[in-house]
Each structure stands twice: as C-alpha cells, then as structure tokens.
Scaffold this motif. Structure first.
Motif, mmCIF file in Angstrom:
data_model
loop_
_atom_site.group_PDB
_atom_site.id
_atom_site.type_symbol
_atom_site.label_atom_id
_atom_site.label_comp_id
_atom_site.label_asym_id
_atom_site.label_seq_id
_atom_site.Cartn_x
_atom_site.Cartn_y
_atom_site.Cartn_z
ATOM 1 N N VAL A 137 0.838 -1.202 0.000
ATOM 2 C CA VAL A 137 0.000 0.000 0.000
ATOM 3 C C VAL A 137 0.875 1.256 0.000
ATOM 4 O O VAL A 137 0.617 2.219 -0.732
ATOM 5 N N VAL A 138 1.917 1.245 0.826
ATOM 6 C CA VAL A 138 2.827 2.394 0.875
ATOM 7 C C VAL A 138 3.517 2.578 -0.473
ATOM 8 O O VAL A 138 3.611 3.701 -0.992
ATOM 9 N N TYR A 139 3.978 1.483 -1.056
ATOM 10 C CA TYR A 139 4.646 1.568 -2.360
ATOM 11 C C TYR A 139 3.684 2.072 -3.429
ATOM 12 O O TYR A 139 4.037 2.938 -4.248
ATOM 13 N N GLN A 140 2.461 1.581 -3.427
ATOM 14 C CA GLN A 140 1.478 2.058 -4.393
ATOM 15 C C GLN A 140 1.197 3.550 -4.222
ATOM 16 O O GLN A 140 0.999 4.263 -5.209
ATOM 17 N N SER A 141 1.194 4.018 -2.976
ATOM 18 C CA SER A 141 0.975 5.445 -2.736
ATOM 19 C C SER A 141 2.058 6.283 -3.404
ATOM 20 O O SER A 141 1.767 7.290 -4.068
ATOM 21 N N TRP A 142 3.298 5.871 -3.250
ATOM 22 C CA TRP A 142 4.388 6.594 -3.904
ATOM 23 C C TRP A 142 4.288 6.473 -5.422
ATOM 24 O O TRP A 142 4.528 7.452 -6.149
ATOM 25 N N GLN A 143 3.929 5.300 -5.927
ATOM 26 C CA GLN A 143 3.786 5.140 -7.371
ATOM 27 C C GLN A 143 2.702 6.056 -7.927
ATOM 28 O O GLN A 143 2.868 6.672 -8.987
ATOM 29 N N ARG A 144 1.590 6.143 -7.224
ATOM 30 C CA ARG A 144 0.468 6.945 -7.724
ATOM 31 C C ARG A 144 0.763 8.436 -7.687
ATOM 32 O O ARG A 144 0.320 9.181 -8.557
ATOM 33 N N VAL A 145 1.515 8.874 -6.688
ATOM 34 C CA VAL A 145 1.736 10.312 -6.571
ATOM 35 C C VAL A 145 2.720 10.821 -7.621
ATOM 36 O O VAL A 145 2.721 12.013 -7.944
ATOM 37 N N ILE A 146 3.550 9.931 -8.179
ATOM 38 C CA ILE A 146 4.513 10.381 -9.197
ATOM 39 C C ILE A 146 4.005 10.202 -10.618
ATOM 40 O O ILE A 146 4.611 10.699 -11.559
ATOM 41 N N GLU A 147 2.900 9.471 -10.794
ATOM 42 C CA GLU A 147 2.443 9.107 -12.140
ATOM 43 C C GLU A 147 1.938 10.292 -12.944
ATOM 44 O O GLU A 147 2.123 10.363 -14.154
ATOM 45 N N ARG A 148 1.263 11.215 -12.267
ATOM 46 C CA ARG A 148 0.586 12.310 -12.966
ATOM 47 C C ARG A 148 1.013 13.647 -12.370
ATOM 48 O O ARG A 148 1.523 13.701 -11.255
ATOM 49 N N ALA A 175 7.596 20.081 -4.641
ATOM 50 C CA ALA A 175 7.469 20.108 -6.099
ATOM 51 C C ALA A 175 6.677 21.330 -6.559
ATOM 52 O O ALA A 175 7.060 22.014 -7.521
ATOM 53 N N GLN A 176 5.570 21.608 -5.885
ATOM 54 C CA GLN A 176 4.769 22.765 -6.262
ATOM 55 C C GLN A 176 5.544 24.061 -6.077
ATOM 56 O O GLN A 176 5.485 24.960 -6.917
ATOM 57 N N ALA A 177 6.278 24.156 -4.971
ATOM 58 C CA ALA A 177 7.029 25.376 -4.695
ATOM 59 C C ALA A 177 8.144 25.597 -5.708
ATOM 60 O O ALA A 177 8.502 26.742 -6.019
ATOM 61 N N LEU A 178 8.699 24.507 -6.229
ATOM 62 C CA LEU A 178 9.777 24.604 -7.215
ATOM 63 C C LEU A 178 9.261 24.751 -8.644
ATOM 64 O O LEU A 178 10.049 24.936 -9.577
ATOM 65 N N GLY A 179 7.955 24.628 -8.825
ATOM 66 C CA GLY A 179 7.382 24.732 -10.156
ATOM 67 C C GLY A 179 7.525 23.475 -10.982
ATOM 68 O O GLY A 179 7.416 23.526 -12.212
ATOM 69 N N TRP A 180 7.770 22.323 -10.342
ATOM 70 C CA TRP A 180 7.863 21.054 -11.053
ATOM 71 C C TRP A 180 6.456 20.535 -11.340
ATOM 72 O O TRP A 180 5.544 20.681 -10.522
ATOM 73 N N THR A 181 6.284 19.888 -12.468
ATOM 74 C CA THR A 181 4.968 19.341 -12.793
ATOM 75 C C THR A 181 4.664 18.084 -11.986
ATOM 76 O O THR A 181 3.510 17.839 -11.640
ATOM 77 N N VAL A 232 1.229 16.885 -10.296
ATOM 78 C CA VAL A 232 0.791 17.012 -8.907
ATOM 79 C C VAL A 232 -0.457 17.894 -8.811
ATOM 80 O O VAL A 232 -0.557 18.940 -9.442
ATOM 81 N N SER A 233 -1.419 17.420 -8.038
ATOM 82 C CA SER A 233 -2.663 18.142 -7.796
ATOM 83 C C SER A 233 -3.325 17.540 -6.561
ATOM 84 O O SER A 233 -2.919 16.466 -6.087
ATOM 85 N N VAL A 234 -4.335 18.193 -6.058
ATOM 86 C CA VAL A 234 -5.074 17.646 -4.923
ATOM 87 C C VAL A 234 -5.699 16.309 -5.300
ATOM 88 O O VAL A 234 -5.702 15.359 -4.504
ATOM 89 N N HIS A 235 -6.208 16.203 -6.533
ATOM 90 C CA HIS A 235 -6.820 14.947 -6.980
ATOM 91 C C HIS A 235 -5.803 13.810 -6.970
ATOM 92 O O HIS A 235 -6.103 12.697 -6.510
ATOM 93 N N VAL A 236 -4.611 14.067 -7.473
ATOM 94 C CA VAL A 236 -3.573 13.036 -7.512
ATOM 95 C C VAL A 236 -3.150 12.651 -6.095
ATOM 96 O O VAL A 236 -2.945 11.469 -5.787
ATOM 97 N N LEU A 237 -3.032 13.632 -5.221
ATOM 98 C CA LEU A 237 -2.647 13.342 -3.839
ATOM 99 C C LEU A 237 -3.732 12.527 -3.132
ATOM 100 O O LEU A 237 -3.427 11.619 -2.350
#
Length: 298
Positions: A97-108, A175-181, A110-115
C-alpha cells in the motif's frame, strides 16, 4: 542513436563543494540545499534522462525508506513483489500500500486529486487545507524547503504512525514550490526516524541537509538510468519481435516489468523469450533471482 551534447557520459555529477562543505550557519545550509536543487533542475531538463523511470526508481527508494521508518523488514525486492503480480481484487499488504501510494503520486502532474488518489483515506479538502496552510506567505510565495518542512511537521503531528503520508505531502509541497509538474521523491531519501519528531527551525535545517543528500542520490540514479536506457535503445533495432517497440517503451518507463505486462508481444511465451533476449544483450536485468515469477528492469 547519437546523443551529442546530451550524452549520458556528460551527465554532470554534483559539485564536490556542495556535498563536502560543512555548513556552520542556517544561511550556509540553505545555500547548499539551494545549490543542490539548482543542479538537479539542470539534470532533470536533459533529454537523455528517462524522467518517468527516474521517478519510479526514487518512488521505490522512498517506499523502502518508509519501511525503515516504521520498523518493517520489507525492502526493494519485497516491495516489487508486493505490487508486481497483483490481480484485480488483490490486496498488496501494508508495505505494498505504501509503495502504491508513492507510485500513484509520481504518475501524474501534482494536484489535490492526484494526492487524494495516492492517499485515499485523506479527504481532498483536508489535503487542500494543508497545502494552503503550509504556504504562510500565500499562493506559492514561501521558500520551497521551509514550506515542505511545515507540511511534514503538521501532517506527522496529526498522523504520527503514517510517516509515508507526511513525506508524500511534503515532497508534493516541495514540487509545487519549485514549479515542477511532477512529484520527485526526495525528503524520504534523506530523513531519519528521529528527524520526523523535530519541529520549527530544527526541522527546517534538517530538511535542508536531507535535500543535499537526497539530490546526490537522485543524480547518481539519473546517471545510472541514463546509461542503461541508452544501452536498451542501442539494442532495440536488433529486436525483431512484433510489438518490440512498445515493450521497449515499457521498460523505459517502469522500474520492474513482469513478462505478463508485455501484452504487445502477443503471448506469455513470446514475452519470456523477449526478456531473456534482452538479458543476453545486456540491456535489462532480471531483478528477483528466481526461476519463476520473474521481474525485469533496466
């Protein structure tokens, strides 16, 4: 294929003065972490770095670090196994579950929906509130690492048994503060268990130091993956199997691939032979050491 100025051989290492300097003041610590992030930004903008694969590899490392933080024994191979052969309806277990959480957050991007997708037990409104509250200067004006440290502190204080959630949200804030997608897992790579209990300026300084260590690892991973990706692209013209191009692209975007994932090759037998051929050519590695239920990656 020729890479010219973007050749993986020229991928610049972190300057030694960043990693070896002894920072004596808060200003020194902040300067070194800023220099590290600036160097990483240059690396991430290179065409020869497989960006998706780098995020995947760092997500694995972040999940492994989270296992250490909570005192669990699962490491990279266990985490790959936990999610690599899941069928619909299967549960990956706590580590998975923890690994999937990290996988999901990097896939798309960054947004509230993705988080929320990565951390489904958190309400989107709560995530949005935390993101806004950890930017005291308003709408993207706060310094990146202090904002990330503030997120880490507030989430860990509320969820002390869930360091993964705190670290995921802190890296998303960074990521958001640095302007990374996309989120790039970093803080989990550089923080220790005791660091999460710090607060205020002490935590702020610890996060700056953690970023320097994490960026060094991220750049080493980027260099290694760039070399391996170049090798795979070099041998790709030798692969005559129908569907080989799509299979190669999967290896360039996934940390670990099971033969059954290579559906473009038409059959499981063809997929296994394709993987064996890539191993023979030195383009991919078998990751498990097993004779069955194998996983492959560059």
């Amino acid at each position: 294929m020729t890479y010219a100025a973007d050749s993986f051989d020229t991928l610049p290492p972190m300057p030694s003065w960043v990693t070896s300097a002894r920072a004596e003041t808060p200003e020194d610590v902040a300067f070194l972490s800023g220099a590290a992030l600036s160097h990483l930004h240059l690396v991430l903008n290179r065409n020869d770095v497989p960006q998706t694969l780098l995020r995947q590899r760092l997500a694995l490392r972040a999940a492994e670090a989270c296992m250490i933080l909570v005192g669990r024994i699962e490491r990279a191979g266990d985490l790959r196994d936990a999610v690599g052969f899941l069928q619909p309806g299967d549960h990956p277990g706590p580590a998975g579950v923890v690994y999937q959480s990290w996988q999901r957050v990097i896939e798309r991007p960054v947004s509230v929906h993705v988080l929320h997708r990565a951390l489904p037990d958190l309400e989107p409104e709560q995530i949005a509130t935390w993101l806004d509250g950890c930017d005291p200067r308003g709408a993207g004006q706060g310094a990146p690492i202090p904002r990330a440290a503030a997120m880490l502190q507030v989430v860990f204080a509320e969820r002390p048994r869930d360091p993964a959630a705190a670290l995921i949200l802190a890296d998303a804030t960074l990521a958001q503060a640095l302007g990374w997608t996309h989120v790039l897992p970093l803080l989990a790579l550089g923080l220790k268990r005791g660091d999460l209990r710090k607060s205020g300026e002490e935590l702020w300084l610890t996060c700056h130091r953690a970023i320097v260590a994490a960026v060094s690892e991220a750049i080493r991973q980027a260099a290694d993956l760039s070399r391996r990706a170049a090798r795979l692209r070099d041998v790709a013209p030798k692969l005559r199997a129908k569907g080989a191009d799509a299979a190669v692209e999967l290896f360039l975007s996934c940390d670990a691939v099971a033969p059954m994932d290579l559906t473009s090759l038409g059959s499981k037998r063809a997929a296994r032979r394709f993987c064996d051929r890539l191993v023979e050519l030195g383009a991919v590695r078998e990751l498990t050491g097993r004779d069955t239920f194998r996983l492959y990656g560059i």
